[in-house]
Design an enzyme around this catalytic site. Structure first.
Site, PDB file in Angstrom:
ATOM      1  N   ARG A  30     -22.367   9.940 -36.978  1.00 26.59           N
ATOM      2  CA  ARG A  30     -21.613   9.324 -37.810  1.00 26.59           C
ATOM      3  C   ARG A  30     -21.849   8.944 -38.890  1.00 26.59           C
ATOM      4  O   ARG A  30     -23.414   8.653 -38.948  1.00 26.59           O
ATOM      5  CB  ARG A  30     -21.891   7.766 -36.425  1.00 26.59           C
ATOM      6  CG  ARG A  30     -20.625   8.647 -35.308  1.00 26.59           C
ATOM      7  CD  ARG A  30     -21.103   6.895 -34.022  1.00 26.59           C
ATOM      8  NE  ARG A  30     -21.899   6.963 -33.676  1.00 26.59           N
ATOM      9  CZ  ARG A  30     -22.536   6.534 -32.329  1.00 26.59           C
ATOM     10  NH1 ARG A  30     -21.171   6.503 -31.345  1.00 26.59           N
ATOM     11  NH2 ARG A  30     -23.417   5.352 -32.034  1.00 26.59           N
ATOM     12  N   ASP A  84     -30.497  13.498 -34.704  1.00 22.01           N
ATOM     13  CA  ASP A  84     -29.261  15.168 -33.910  1.00 22.01           C
ATOM     14  C   ASP A  84     -28.975  15.143 -34.361  1.00 22.01           C
ATOM     15  O   ASP A  84     -28.049  15.180 -35.510  1.00 22.01           O
ATOM     16  CB  ASP A  84     -29.603  13.792 -32.863  1.00 22.01           C
ATOM     17  CG  ASP A  84     -29.268  14.956 -31.240  1.00 22.01           C
ATOM     18  OD1 ASP A  84     -29.991  16.477 -32.168  1.00 22.01           O
ATOM     19  OD2 ASP A  84     -29.283  14.839 -30.529  1.00 22.01           O
ATOM     20  N   HIS A 135     -32.981  13.813 -27.305  1.00 23.85           N
ATOM     21  CA  HIS A 135     -33.548  13.569 -29.088  1.00 23.85           C
ATOM     22  C   HIS A 135     -34.484  12.590 -29.151  1.00 23.85           C
ATOM     23  O   HIS A 135     -34.867  12.492 -29.789  1.00 23.85           O
ATOM     24  CB  HIS A 135     -32.331  12.973 -29.715  1.00 23.85           C
ATOM     25  CG  HIS A 135     -32.400  12.207 -30.721  1.00 23.85           C
ATOM     26  ND1 HIS A 135     -31.205  11.533 -31.631  1.00 23.85           N
ATOM     27  CD2 HIS A 135     -33.330  12.732 -31.572  1.00 23.85           C
ATOM     28  CE1 HIS A 135     -31.658  11.376 -32.794  1.00 23.85           C
ATOM     29  NE2 HIS A 135     -32.992  12.138 -32.759  1.00 23.85           N
ATOM     30  N   ASP A 176     -28.009   3.678 -34.035  1.00 20.19           N
ATOM     31  CA  ASP A 176     -26.312   3.470 -35.096  1.00 20.19           C
ATOM     32  C   ASP A 176     -25.563   2.780 -34.939  1.00 20.19           C
ATOM     33  O   ASP A 176     -25.106   3.100 -36.380  1.00 20.19           O
ATOM     34  CB  ASP A 176     -26.260   5.251 -35.725  1.00 20.19           C
ATOM     35  CG  ASP A 176     -25.579   5.875 -34.882  1.00 20.19           C
ATOM     36  OD1 ASP A 176     -25.606   5.557 -33.581  1.00 20.19           O
ATOM     37  OD2 ASP A 176     -24.619   6.779 -35.472  1.00 20.19           O
ATOM     38  N   ASP A 177     -25.401   2.563 -34.056  1.00 24.68           N
ATOM     39  CA  ASP A 177     -23.862   2.184 -33.981  1.00 24.68           C
ATOM     40  C   ASP A 177     -24.584   0.533 -33.536  1.00 24.68           C
ATOM     41  O   ASP A 177     -23.641  -0.333 -33.296  1.00 24.68           O
ATOM     42  CB  ASP A 177     -23.153   2.157 -32.863  1.00 24.68           C
ATOM     43  CG  ASP A 177     -23.817   2.387 -32.070  1.00 24.68           C
ATOM     44  OD1 ASP A 177     -25.078   1.774 -31.719  1.00 24.68           O
ATOM     45  OD2 ASP A 177     -22.784   2.582 -30.267  1.00 24.68           O
ATOM     46  N   ASP A 184     -31.538   6.113 -19.962  1.00 21.41           N
ATOM     47  CA  ASP A 184     -32.020   4.587 -20.192  1.00 21.41           C
ATOM     48  C   ASP A 184     -31.985   4.397 -18.186  1.00 21.41           C
ATOM     49  O   ASP A 184     -32.072   3.218 -17.481  1.00 21.41           O
ATOM     50  CB  ASP A 184     -30.663   3.728 -20.510  1.00 21.41           C
ATOM     51  CG  ASP A 184     -29.490   4.380 -20.148  1.00 21.41           C
ATOM     52  OD1 ASP A 184     -29.470   5.646 -20.157  1.00 21.41           O
ATOM     53  OD2 ASP A 184     -28.653   3.848 -20.756  1.00 21.41           O
ATOM     54  N   SER A 201     -20.040   7.318 -24.330  1.00 22.43           N
ATOM     55  CA  SER A 201     -19.913   6.579 -23.297  1.00 22.43           C
ATOM     56  C   SER A 201     -18.448   6.371 -23.857  1.00 22.43           C
ATOM     57  O   SER A 201     -17.943   6.100 -25.168  1.00 22.43           O
ATOM     58  CB  SER A 201     -20.504   5.490 -22.547  1.00 22.43           C
ATOM     59  OG  SER A 201     -20.383   4.309 -23.619  1.00 22.43           O
TER      60      SER A 201
HETATM   61  C1  UD1 Z   1     -25.525   4.561 -24.232  1.00 18.57           C
HETATM   62  C2  UD1 Z   1     -26.129   3.656 -24.596  1.00 18.57           C
HETATM   63  C3  UD1 Z   1     -27.330   3.900 -24.693  1.00 18.57           C
HETATM   64  C4  UD1 Z   1     -27.421   5.023 -23.917  1.00 18.57           C
HETATM   65  C5  UD1 Z   1     -27.477   6.126 -23.751  1.00 18.57           C
HETATM   66  C6  UD1 Z   1     -27.417   7.092 -22.949  1.00 18.57           C
HETATM   67  C7  UD1 Z   1     -24.827   1.336 -24.758  1.00 18.57           C
HETATM   68  C8  UD1 Z   1     -24.166   0.413 -25.742  1.00 18.57           C
HETATM   69  N1  UD1 Z   1     -25.251   2.475 -24.928  1.00 18.57           N
HETATM   70  O1  UD1 Z   1     -24.918   5.238 -24.857  1.00 18.57           O
HETATM   71  O2  UD1 Z   1     -27.857   2.846 -25.600  1.00 18.57           O
HETATM   72  O3  UD1 Z   1     -28.965   5.692 -25.547  1.00 18.57           O
HETATM   73  O4  UD1 Z   1     -25.964   5.577 -23.410  1.00 18.57           O
HETATM   74  O5  UD1 Z   1     -27.949   7.260 -21.921  1.00 18.57           O
HETATM   75  O6  UD1 Z   1     -24.632   0.812 -23.406  1.00 18.57           O
HETATM   76  N2  UD1 Z   1     -26.476  10.502 -29.951  1.00 18.57           N
HETATM   77  C9  UD1 Z   1     -27.759  11.683 -30.178  1.00 18.57           C
HETATM   78  N3  UD1 Z   1     -27.411  13.145 -30.191  1.00 18.57           N
HETATM   79  C10 UD1 Z   1     -25.983  13.243 -29.446  1.00 18.57           C
HETATM   80  C11 UD1 Z   1     -24.611  12.050 -29.514  1.00 18.57           C
HETATM   81  C12 UD1 Z   1     -25.800  10.798 -30.211  1.00 18.57           C
HETATM   82  O7  UD1 Z   1     -28.618  11.392 -31.056  1.00 18.57           O
HETATM   83  O8  UD1 Z   1     -25.913  13.559 -29.520  1.00 18.57           O
HETATM   84  C13 UD1 Z   1     -27.251   9.284 -30.822  1.00 18.57           C
HETATM   85  C14 UD1 Z   1     -26.729   8.084 -31.398  1.00 18.57           C
HETATM   86  O9  UD1 Z   1     -26.321   8.761 -32.430  1.00 18.57           O
HETATM   87  C15 UD1 Z   1     -26.686   6.457 -30.728  1.00 18.57           C
HETATM   88  C16 UD1 Z   1     -27.069   6.866 -29.714  1.00 18.57           C
HETATM   89  O10 UD1 Z   1     -27.494   8.647 -29.479  1.00 18.57           O
HETATM   90  O11 UD1 Z   1     -27.970   6.458 -31.856  1.00 18.57           O
HETATM   91  C17 UD1 Z   1     -26.315   6.728 -28.170  1.00 18.57           C
HETATM   92  O12 UD1 Z   1     -25.212   7.731 -28.381  1.00 18.57           O
HETATM   93  P1  UD1 Z   1     -23.769   6.962 -28.497  1.00 18.57           P
HETATM   94  O13 UD1 Z   1     -22.568   7.302 -29.226  1.00 18.57           O
HETATM   95  O14 UD1 Z   1     -23.567   4.769 -29.311  1.00 18.57           O
HETATM   96  O15 UD1 Z   1     -23.217   6.702 -26.848  1.00 18.57           O
HETATM   97  P2  UD1 Z   1     -23.132   5.231 -26.102  1.00 18.57           P
HETATM   98  O16 UD1 Z   1     -22.217   5.492 -24.822  1.00 18.57           O
HETATM   99  O17 UD1 Z   1     -23.286   3.474 -26.731  1.00 18.57           O
HETATM  100 MN    MN Z   2     -23.339   3.180 -29.153  1.00 21.69          MN
END
Ligand code: UD1
Ligand code: MN
Length: 464
Positions: free
Chosen positions: A134, A161, A207, A229-230, A308, A339
C-alpha cells in the site's frame, strides 16, 4: 558418515521412545474414543516435530551464514562497518536492490543507534513499520517523521513484504530518514486447504517473525515500537511510549504498552481524560512497544499465522498485561487490507484519536504498577454502585462516581456489551480491554465497569 548414521538411528530411537512413552504409558487405550484421541495426539506431535525441524533448519542456515561471514577475509579498513549489523544489512540490501552507493542510509543508522540509551540516559527505541503493497504507507511515515522528537532516539525501520515496486519507491524516497529493509522470503506458503482464504495472515506472521528478528537479533535493539502501515498517530505518540517505558522495564507483570483502546470510540471514552491510562489483560496491538527479552521468549515458537490471537493465548501471555490509554494514540485508516472492510466500517473507523499532547515523561505513572493498581482498581470497581443497563442509559443515576454493571455468564456479557456498543468478543476468554475480567469504559458522562462477580478467579478460555 558412519557416525552420522549411528547418531540418526539413536535420535530416531529416542524420538520413538518419547512418542511411545507419552502415547502408551500416559493413558490406557482400547476404546474407540481413545483411538481418536491417539490419532489427534500423533498428528499434533507430528506437526510439532515438523515445526521444530523447520526451526532447526533455519538455525543451521543462520549459523552457516555466520561461519561463512567469519571465514571471509575482511580488509582492515572496512572491518568495523561489517561488524555493525545495521551497516551490514544496508550493504546486503544495497546489493540486492543494486542501488548506487550514495543512496544508502548512513548517519542515522550508524553504530550509535545500537546503544541502549542516548548519552543523556534516555532509551533508544526502534520504530518498526510493517508494510507490503500500500503506497499509503506514506501517510503513516509522514506522521512518524513529523512527530518524531529525536532522530537518534527513535530510528525508523520500515520492513516491507510483498516486493511491491511502487510501495518500495515511496519508502525509498525518504532516503536516510529511515531504514528500508525487505522481507526476502517470498516463497509460496504451504497452507491447509481450509485456510487458503486466510493466506494473508500466514504472510503477515512470517513477515513479523523475520522483521522482529532483524530488529532485536540482527540490529540488536533493546526496545521497539511496532507500527503497521495503515496507522495514524497522535501528537503525543512518542511521548506516550517514552513516559510508559519505565513501567515496562520495571514491572515484570507487563509485557507491552499499546497505543490502542479497543473500545475507544467517541461515546465510549471520556474525551477530556487525555492523560488517563489503564492496564489490560487483552493484548491490543495496533501500535505497541515490547522489549527484546519478550521477543527472545516468543521467537522460538512464533506461529505460522494469526500471530495476534496466538499471542493472546495463556501459554504466551502468562498472565501479563499491557498498558492502554483511554484515548487511543493510534487509529487505523486501512479499510482495504487482509481482513474484511466490514469490521472497519462497523467499528475501527469510529476510534477516536487523541488530539492533545500529554507530557507523560513528566508525570508520575506509578499508579499503573501492578501492586498499586490492582488494589485501587478492585476497590473502585467493587465499591461502585450496581446499576442496570436501562438505569445507565436513562441517565437518572443520582450517586456520583463510577458505577458497575455485573455480568455472570458469557451470554450476559455479550448482550450487555452489544447494547452499549462495546466490542463483545473474547480471545482466549478475555474480553477486549478487560482487566481481571472487568471492562471499563465511559458512558453518559460516567465511568462504568462491566464486571464479573467479586470472587472472580481467572478467565474461562471456553468463552469465545
Ligand atoms: C489484522 C490486524 C493487524 C494484525 C493482523 C495479523 C487490525 C485492525 N489489524 O490485520 O494488527 O497484524 O491482523 O493477524 O486488527 N502485511 C504484510 N504482508 C502481507 C499483507 C500485509 O506484511 O502479505 C502487513 C501490512 O502492511 C500491515 C499488516 O501486515 O502492516 C497488517 O495487514 P492489513 O492488511 O492491514 O491487515 P489487517 O486486517 O488490518
Ligand atoms: Mn490493517
Amino acid at each position: 558418515m558412519r557416525n552420522r548414521s549411528i547418531a540418526f538411528v539413536l535420535i530416531s530411537l529416542f524420538v520413538w521412545g518419547v512418542i511411545t512413552y507419552f502415547l502408551f504409558l500416559d493413558r490406557p487405550i482400547g476404546k474407540e474414543q481413545d483411538k481418536n484421541l491417539l490419532t489427534i495426539q500423533i498428528t499434533k506431535l507430528e506437526s510439532e516435530v515438523k515445526h521444530q525441524i523447520a526451526i532447526n533448519r533455519e538455525l543451521l542456515k543462520h549459523i552457516g551464514e555466520q561461519l561463512k561471514k567469519a571465514a571471509e577475509k575482511v580488509p582492515p579498513e572496512v572491518k568495523d562497518t561489517r561488524k555493525d549489523p545495521i551497516q551490514n544489512y544496508v550493504h546486503k540490501a544495497g546489493e540486492r536492490n543494486q542501488e548506487p552507493k550514495e543512496d544508502k542510509p548512513k548517519t542515522s543508522f550508524s553504530k550509535e543507534t545500537q546503544k541502549k540509551t542516548l548519552p543523556n540516559g534516555s532509551p533508544i527505541i526502534a520504530v518498526l513499520v510493517f508494510s507490503c503493497n500500500r503506497i499509503t504507507v506514506q501517510r503513516c511515515l509522514d506522521q512518524l517523521i513529523k512527530l518524531r522528537p529525536n532522530v537518534d532516539q527513535f530510528p525508523i525501520i520500515v520492513s516491507q513484504d510483498c516486493e511491491h515496486q511502487q510501495t518500495a519507491d515511496v519508502i525509498r524516497s525518504y532516503k536516510n530518514q529511515l531504514l528500508h529493509i525487505q522481507q526476502p522470503d517470498q516463497s509460496e506458503i504451504d497452507i491447509p486447504p481450509r485456510e487458503k482464504k486466510f493466506r494473508g495472515y500466514f504472510k503477515i506472521a512470517r513477515h513479523y517473525g523475520w522483521a522482529l528478528n532483524q530488529v532485536f537479533v540482527e540490529f540488536g535493539y533493546e526496545t521497539a515500537i511496532i507500527v503497521e502501515d495503515d496507522l495514524d498517530i497522535a501528537p503525543d505518540f512518542f511521548e506516550y511510549f517514552l513516559g510508559t517505558y519505565p513501567l515496562l522495564v520495571s514491572d515484570k507483570s507487563l509485557w507491552c504498552v499499546s497505543a490502542w483502546n479497543d473500545n475507544g470510540k467517541s461515546g465510549l471514552v471520556d474525551e477530556h481524560a487525555h492523560n488517563l491510562l489503564y492496564r489490560t489483560d487483552f493484548f491490543p496491538g495496533l501500535g505497541w512497544m515490547l522489549k527484546r527479552d519478550l521477543w527472545l521468549e516468543l521467537a522460538p515458537k512464533w506461529p505460522r499465522a494469526y500471530w495476534d490471537d496466538w499471542i493472546r493465548q495463556p501459554e504466551q501471555r502468562k498472565n501479563r498485561a499491557c498498558i492502554r490509554p483511554e484515548l487511543s494514540r493510534t487509529r487505523t485508516f486501512g479499510k482495504i487490507g487482509v481482513s474484511n472492510g466490514l469490521f472497519f466500517e462497523k467499528h475501527l473507523k469510529f476510534i477516536k484519536l487523541n488530539e492533545q499532547f500529554v507530557p507523560f515523561t513528566a508525570m508520575n505513572l506509578t499508579y499503573l504498577l501492578k501492586d498499586n493498581y490492582d488494589i485501587a482498581f478492585v476497590n473502585e470497581v467493587y465499591q461502585s454502585k450496581v446499576v442496570s443497563y436501562s438505569e445507565l442509559k436513562s441517565g437518572n443515576i443520582v450517586v456520583p462516581g463510577p458505577v458497575r454493571i455485573p455480568y455472570y455468564t458469557r451470554q450476559t456479557y455479550k448482550s450487555t456489551a452489544k447494547m452499549l456498543g462495546l466490542m463483545d468478543d473474547f480471545r482466549s476468554g478475555v474480553p477486549r480491554t478487560g482487566y481481571r475480567g472487568v471492562v471499563t469504559f465511559f458512558y453518559n458522562k460516567r465511568r462504568v465497569h462491566l464486571a464479573p462477580g467479586a470472587n472472580w478467579n481467572g478467565y474461562d478460555i471456553t468463552w469465545s
